[in-house]
Motif scaffolding. Sequence first.
Motif, PDB file in Angstrom:
ATOM      1  N   PHE A 194       0.811  -1.206   0.000  1.00  0.00           N
ATOM      2  CA  PHE A 194       0.000   0.000   0.000  1.00  0.00           C
ATOM      3  C   PHE A 194       0.851   1.265   0.000  1.00  0.00           C
ATOM      4  CE2 PHE A 194      -2.959  -3.187   1.452  1.00  0.00           C
ATOM      5  CZ  PHE A 194      -4.119  -2.847   0.779  1.00  0.00           C
ATOM      6  N   GLY A 195       2.150   1.106  -0.184  1.00  0.00           N
ATOM      7  CA  GLY A 195       3.037   2.252  -0.311  1.00  0.00           C
ATOM      8  C   GLY A 195       3.801   2.564   0.958  1.00  0.00           C
ATOM      9  N   GLY A 196       4.707   3.488   0.817  1.00  0.00           N
ATOM     10  CA  GLY A 196       5.540   3.885   1.939  1.00  0.00           C
ATOM     11  C   GLY A 196       6.480   4.989   1.510  1.00  0.00           C
ATOM     12  N   ALA A 197       7.480   5.230   2.318  1.00  0.00           N
ATOM     13  CA  ALA A 197       8.441   6.292   2.028  1.00  0.00           C
ATOM     14  C   ALA A 197       9.853   5.801   2.334  1.00  0.00           C
ATOM     15  CB  ALA A 197       8.129   7.522   2.865  1.00  0.00           C
ATOM     16  N   PHE A 198      10.797   6.281   1.554  1.00  0.00           N
ATOM     17  CA  PHE A 198      12.210   6.005   1.817  1.00  0.00           C
ATOM     18  C   PHE A 198      12.789   7.168   2.605  1.00  0.00           C
ATOM     19  CE2 PHE A 198      12.073   2.928  -1.657  1.00  0.00           C
ATOM     20  CZ  PHE A 198      12.878   1.934  -1.138  1.00  0.00           C
ATOM     21  N   PHE A 199      13.565   6.831   3.609  1.00  0.00           N
ATOM     22  CA  PHE A 199      14.276   7.834   4.386  1.00  0.00           C
ATOM     23  C   PHE A 199      15.758   7.545   4.266  1.00  0.00           C
ATOM     24  CE2 PHE A 199      10.094   7.618   6.314  1.00  0.00           C
ATOM     25  CZ  PHE A 199       9.771   8.952   6.432  1.00  0.00           C
ATOM     26  N   GLY A 200      16.540   8.592   4.064  1.00  0.00           N
ATOM     27  CA  GLY A 200      17.978   8.443   3.914  1.00  0.00           C
ATOM     28  C   GLY A 200      18.734   9.159   5.005  1.00  0.00           C
ATOM     29  N   CYS A 201      19.790   8.527   5.465  1.00  0.00           N
ATOM     30  CA  CYS A 201      20.661   9.145   6.462  1.00  0.00           C
ATOM     31  C   CYS A 201      21.587  10.135   5.744  1.00  0.00           C
ATOM     32  CB  CYS A 201      21.476   8.083   7.187  1.00  0.00           C
ATOM     33  SG  CYS A 201      22.679   8.754   8.338  1.00  0.00           S
ATOM     34  N   PRO A 202      21.584  11.381   6.162  1.00  0.00           N
ATOM     35  CA  PRO A 202      22.434  12.369   5.494  1.00  0.00           C
ATOM     36  C   PRO A 202      23.931  12.144   5.747  1.00  0.00           C
ATOM     37  CG  PRO A 202      21.372  13.356   7.397  1.00  0.00           C
ATOM     38  CD  PRO A 202      20.809  11.970   7.250  1.00  0.00           C
ATOM     39  N   HIS A 203      24.254  11.337   6.742  1.00  0.00           N
ATOM     40  CA  HIS A 203      25.660  11.111   7.086  1.00  0.00           C
ATOM     41  C   HIS A 203      26.251   9.899   6.369  1.00  0.00           C
ATOM     42  CE1 HIS A 203      25.243  14.239  10.058  1.00  0.00           C
ATOM     43  NE2 HIS A 203      24.207  13.593  10.574  1.00  0.00           N
ATOM     44  N   CYS A 204      25.525   8.765   6.421  1.00  0.00           N
ATOM     45  CA  CYS A 204      26.093   7.545   5.844  1.00  0.00           C
ATOM     46  C   CYS A 204      25.445   7.151   4.521  1.00  0.00           C
ATOM     47  CB  CYS A 204      25.997   6.391   6.840  1.00  0.00           C
ATOM     48  SG  CYS A 204      24.306   5.849   7.184  1.00  0.00           S
ATOM     49  N   GLY A 205      24.282   7.736   4.203  1.00  0.00           N
ATOM     50  CA  GLY A 205      23.620   7.434   2.950  1.00  0.00           C
ATOM     51  C   GLY A 205      22.745   6.188   2.981  1.00  0.00           C
ATOM     52  N   ASN A 206      22.634   5.515   4.133  1.00  0.00           N
ATOM     53  CA  ASN A 206      21.759   4.341   4.222  1.00  0.00           C
ATOM     54  C   ASN A 206      20.310   4.740   3.994  1.00  0.00           C
ATOM     55  OD1 ASN A 206      23.790   2.510   4.737  1.00  0.00           O
ATOM     56  ND2 ASN A 206      23.551   2.612   6.956  1.00  0.00           N
ATOM     57  N   LEU A 207      19.588   3.895   3.271  1.00  0.00           N
ATOM     58  CA  LEU A 207      18.170   4.115   3.004  1.00  0.00           C
ATOM     59  C   LEU A 207      17.339   3.117   3.799  1.00  0.00           C
ATOM     60  CD1 LEU A 207      18.107   4.597  -0.865  1.00  0.00           C
ATOM     61  CD2 LEU A 207      17.889   6.353   0.879  1.00  0.00           C
ATOM     62  N   LYS A 208      16.175   3.567   4.251  1.00  0.00           N
ATOM     63  CA  LYS A 208      15.243   2.693   4.942  1.00  0.00           C
ATOM     64  C   LYS A 208      13.855   2.941   4.387  1.00  0.00           C
ATOM     65  CE  LYS A 208      13.394   1.260   9.325  1.00  0.00           C
ATOM     66  NZ  LYS A 208      13.515   1.209  10.760  1.00  0.00           N
ATOM     67  N   PHE A 209      13.155   1.853   4.015  1.00  0.00           N
ATOM     68  CA  PHE A 209      11.780   1.953   3.540  1.00  0.00           C
ATOM     69  C   PHE A 209      10.855   1.766   4.731  1.00  0.00           C
ATOM     70  CE2 PHE A 209       7.848   0.021   1.968  1.00  0.00           C
ATOM     71  CZ  PHE A 209       7.454   0.999   1.062  1.00  0.00           C
ATOM     72  N   VAL A 210       9.914   2.697   4.896  1.00  0.00           N
ATOM     73  CA  VAL A 210       8.948   2.628   5.987  1.00  0.00           C
ATOM     74  C   VAL A 210       7.543   2.612   5.383  1.00  0.00           C
ATOM     75  CG1 VAL A 210       8.070   3.758   8.063  1.00  0.00           C
ATOM     76  CG2 VAL A 210      10.509   3.884   7.499  1.00  0.00           C
ATOM     77  N   PRO A 211       6.825   1.476   5.506  1.00  0.00           N
ATOM     78  CA  PRO A 211       5.462   1.405   4.960  1.00  0.00           C
ATOM     79  C   PRO A 211       4.533   2.392   5.667  1.00  0.00           C
ATOM     80  CG  PRO A 211       6.267  -0.778   5.544  1.00  0.00           C
ATOM     81  CD  PRO A 211       7.233   0.215   6.110  1.00  0.00           C
ATOM     82  N   PHE A 212       3.538   2.877   4.933  1.00  0.00           N
ATOM     83  CA  PHE A 212       2.572   3.799   5.500  1.00  0.00           C
ATOM     84  C   PHE A 212       1.756   3.114   6.584  1.00  0.00           C
ATOM     85  CE2 PHE A 212       2.657   5.966   1.178  1.00  0.00           C
ATOM     86  CZ  PHE A 212       3.519   6.949   1.609  1.00  0.00           C
ATOM     87  N   SER A 213       1.334   3.900   7.555  1.00  0.00           N
ATOM     88  CA  SER A 213       0.506   3.426   8.657  1.00  0.00           C
ATOM     89  C   SER A 213      -0.957   3.791   8.387  1.00  0.00           C
ATOM     90  CB  SER A 213       0.959   4.090   9.951  1.00  0.00           C
ATOM     91  OG  SER A 213       0.032   3.884  10.975  1.00  0.00           O
TER      92      SER A 213
END
Length: 67
Positions: free
Chosen positions: A43-62
């Motif tokens: 149902f979708g979500g958003a990617f968040f990126g760490c400005p320091h290391c560049g790691n991405l994390k996908f967080v599904p919508f609530s």
Amino acid sequence: MCKKNILQTIFSDHFEYVQYVIRPGNNVLDNIDRMINCHDPSFGGAFFGCPHCGNLKFVPFSCKSHQ
């Protein structure tokens, strides 16, 4: 699909009973459906990126109706 919590499992397993035997209003059924599918990545979500290391994390919508 993501792992469901206990409430999602109970309502998923008994949704037809609630829908056809208990017969709550449409608002209740809509909220149950949202809760069952809460945090489902399909149902979708958003990617968040760490400005320091560049790691991405996908967080599904609530669904915003529990947790």
